[in-house]
Design a protein around this motif. Structure first.
Motif, PDB file in Angstrom:
ATOM      1  N   SER A  19      56.974  27.764 -11.410  1.00 53.61           N
ATOM      2  CA  SER A  19      57.231  27.407 -10.010  1.00 53.61           C
ATOM      3  C   SER A  19      55.944  26.966  -9.319  1.00 53.61           C
ATOM      4  CB  SER A  19      57.854  28.585  -9.259  1.00 53.61           C
ATOM      5  OG  SER A  19      57.027  29.732  -9.338  1.00 53.61           O
ATOM      6  N   PHE A  20      54.795  27.520  -9.762  1.00 54.80           N
ATOM      7  CA  PHE A  20      53.488  27.166  -9.193  1.00 54.80           C
ATOM      8  C   PHE A  20      53.548  27.224  -7.661  1.00 54.80           C
ATOM      9  CE2 PHE A  20      53.515  24.653 -13.275  1.00 54.80           C
ATOM     10  CZ  PHE A  20      52.790  25.601 -13.972  1.00 54.80           C
ATOM     11  N   LEU A  46      54.670  21.187 -15.518  1.00 54.96           N
ATOM     12  CA  LEU A  46      55.974  20.889 -14.943  1.00 54.96           C
ATOM     13  C   LEU A  46      56.354  21.890 -13.857  1.00 54.96           C
ATOM     14  CD1 LEU A  46      57.185  20.414 -18.514  1.00 54.96           C
ATOM     15  CD2 LEU A  46      57.759  18.666 -16.832  1.00 54.96           C
ATOM     16  N   PRO A  47      56.107  21.555 -12.584  1.00 57.35           N
ATOM     17  CA  PRO A  47      56.628  22.404 -11.512  1.00 57.35           C
ATOM     18  C   PRO A  47      58.155  22.411 -11.579  1.00 57.35           C
ATOM     19  CG  PRO A  47      55.002  20.839 -10.663  1.00 57.35           C
ATOM     20  CD  PRO A  47      55.340  20.409 -12.060  1.00 57.35           C
ATOM     21  N   THR A  48      58.739  23.590 -11.559  1.00 57.09           N
ATOM     22  CA  THR A  48      60.185  23.688 -11.694  1.00 57.09           C
ATOM     23  C   THR A  48      60.899  23.182 -10.452  1.00 57.09           C
ATOM     24  OG1 THR A  48      61.963  25.165 -12.381  1.00 57.09           O
ATOM     25  CG2 THR A  48      60.431  26.017 -10.761  1.00 57.09           C
ATOM     26  N   ALA A  66      52.061  18.845  -4.738  1.00 59.19           N
ATOM     27  CA  ALA A  66      50.690  18.605  -4.271  1.00 59.19           C
ATOM     28  C   ALA A  66      49.757  19.724  -4.733  1.00 59.19           C
ATOM     29  CB  ALA A  66      50.670  18.494  -2.747  1.00 59.19           C
ATOM     30  N   LEU A  67      50.217  20.972  -4.653  1.00 58.71           N
ATOM     31  CA  LEU A  67      49.398  22.104  -5.089  1.00 58.71           C
ATOM     32  C   LEU A  67      49.118  22.024  -6.593  1.00 58.71           C
ATOM     33  CD1 LEU A  67      51.162  24.955  -3.069  1.00 58.71           C
ATOM     34  CD2 LEU A  67      48.798  24.178  -2.750  1.00 58.71           C
ATOM     35  N   SER A 172      48.961  37.262  -9.484  1.00 56.45           N
ATOM     36  CA  SER A 172      50.312  36.712  -9.444  1.00 56.45           C
ATOM     37  C   SER A 172      50.506  35.910  -8.171  1.00 56.45           C
ATOM     38  CB  SER A 172      51.354  37.834  -9.512  1.00 56.45           C
ATOM     39  OG  SER A 172      51.401  38.550  -8.289  1.00 56.45           O
ATOM     40  N   ALA A 173      51.410  34.940  -8.242  1.00 61.28           N
ATOM     41  CA  ALA A 173      51.733  34.137  -7.061  1.00 61.28           C
ATOM     42  C   ALA A 173      52.351  35.012  -5.977  1.00 61.28           C
ATOM     43  CB  ALA A 173      52.678  33.007  -7.448  1.00 61.28           C
TER      44      ALA A 173
END
Length: 207
Positions: A19-20, A46-48, A66-67, A172-173
């Motif tokens: 997910s980033f 690959l951002p989900t 963008a992130l 962690s995010a």
């Protein structure tokens, strides 16, 4: 080692999804380690899109894209791939693997995942097909929680994989979003450009 037959070695095309939201230094370290240790010619980051396994809503796709570019563009041979963000409906890794197999019929696909993801792989859509389409590359110590957790290889479909060596990085995010919401600094946890973007666009702040 050169192939004694004289044939050119197969290209290795990696996939690294997430997910980033946001991408952090452990994500970047894993991408770098995968490219270097696995000899990847290209790593698709690959951002989900619509994550089928996440209960919470993700940040808007344009922000996560963008992130991801800010975080991964400096990594040699990594390229941020937006295909899952453009795909309608839930995002499944198997669909991306099938697409990349069609695009790179002669390459070896390498799916880069953390140990926690590997242990849950049996619950992914068409999980039995995943190791037939791609070599699994597992970062055994890439876990968001602290403390040594033994890797349970019995959960890996197909039973074979390659290892990516990575030091423990308990970041962690989820924790980063909480810190931002509390007004705490995150400069030591994410790339500089990511921290700046989050601040400029007021992401993860409480309403």
């Amino acid at each position: 080692m050169a192939d004694p037959s004289g044939a050119a070695p197969r290209r290795r095309v990696g996939l690294f999804g997430g997910s980033f939201d946001p991408p952090h230094l452990a994500h970047v370290a894993l991408a770098r380690a995968a490219v270097e240790q696995l000899g990847l010619d290209t790593l698709h980051v690959l951002p989900t899109g619509q994550a089928w396994h996440k209960a919470r809503s993700l940040s808007p796709a344009e922000h996560r894209l963008a992130l991801a570019r800010l975080a991964f563009d400096p990594v040699p041979r990594a390229r941020v791939d937006a295909r899952e963000l453009r795909r309608e409906g839930p995002t499944y890794t198997i669909d991306t693997l099938r697409e990349l197999r069609r695009e790179h019929p002669d390459a070896e696909l390498v799916l880069v995942i953390g140990a926690d993801q590997a242990e849950a792989l049996h619950g992914w859509r068409d999980s039995a097909e995943i190791p037939r389409l791609a070599t699994l590359a597992i970062a055994e110590r890439a876990r968001p929680s602290e403390g040594p957790v033994p890797f349970d290889a019995s959960h890996v479909p197909g039973g074979t994989w390659e290892s990516v060596e990575l030091p423990p990085m308990p970041v962690s995010a989820t924790a980063i979003r909480a810190l931002v919401g509390a007004g705490e600094p995150i400069d030591t946890l994410v790339p500089e450009g990511v921290a700046r973007y989050i601040d400029q666009h007021h992401l993860y702040r409480s309403p």
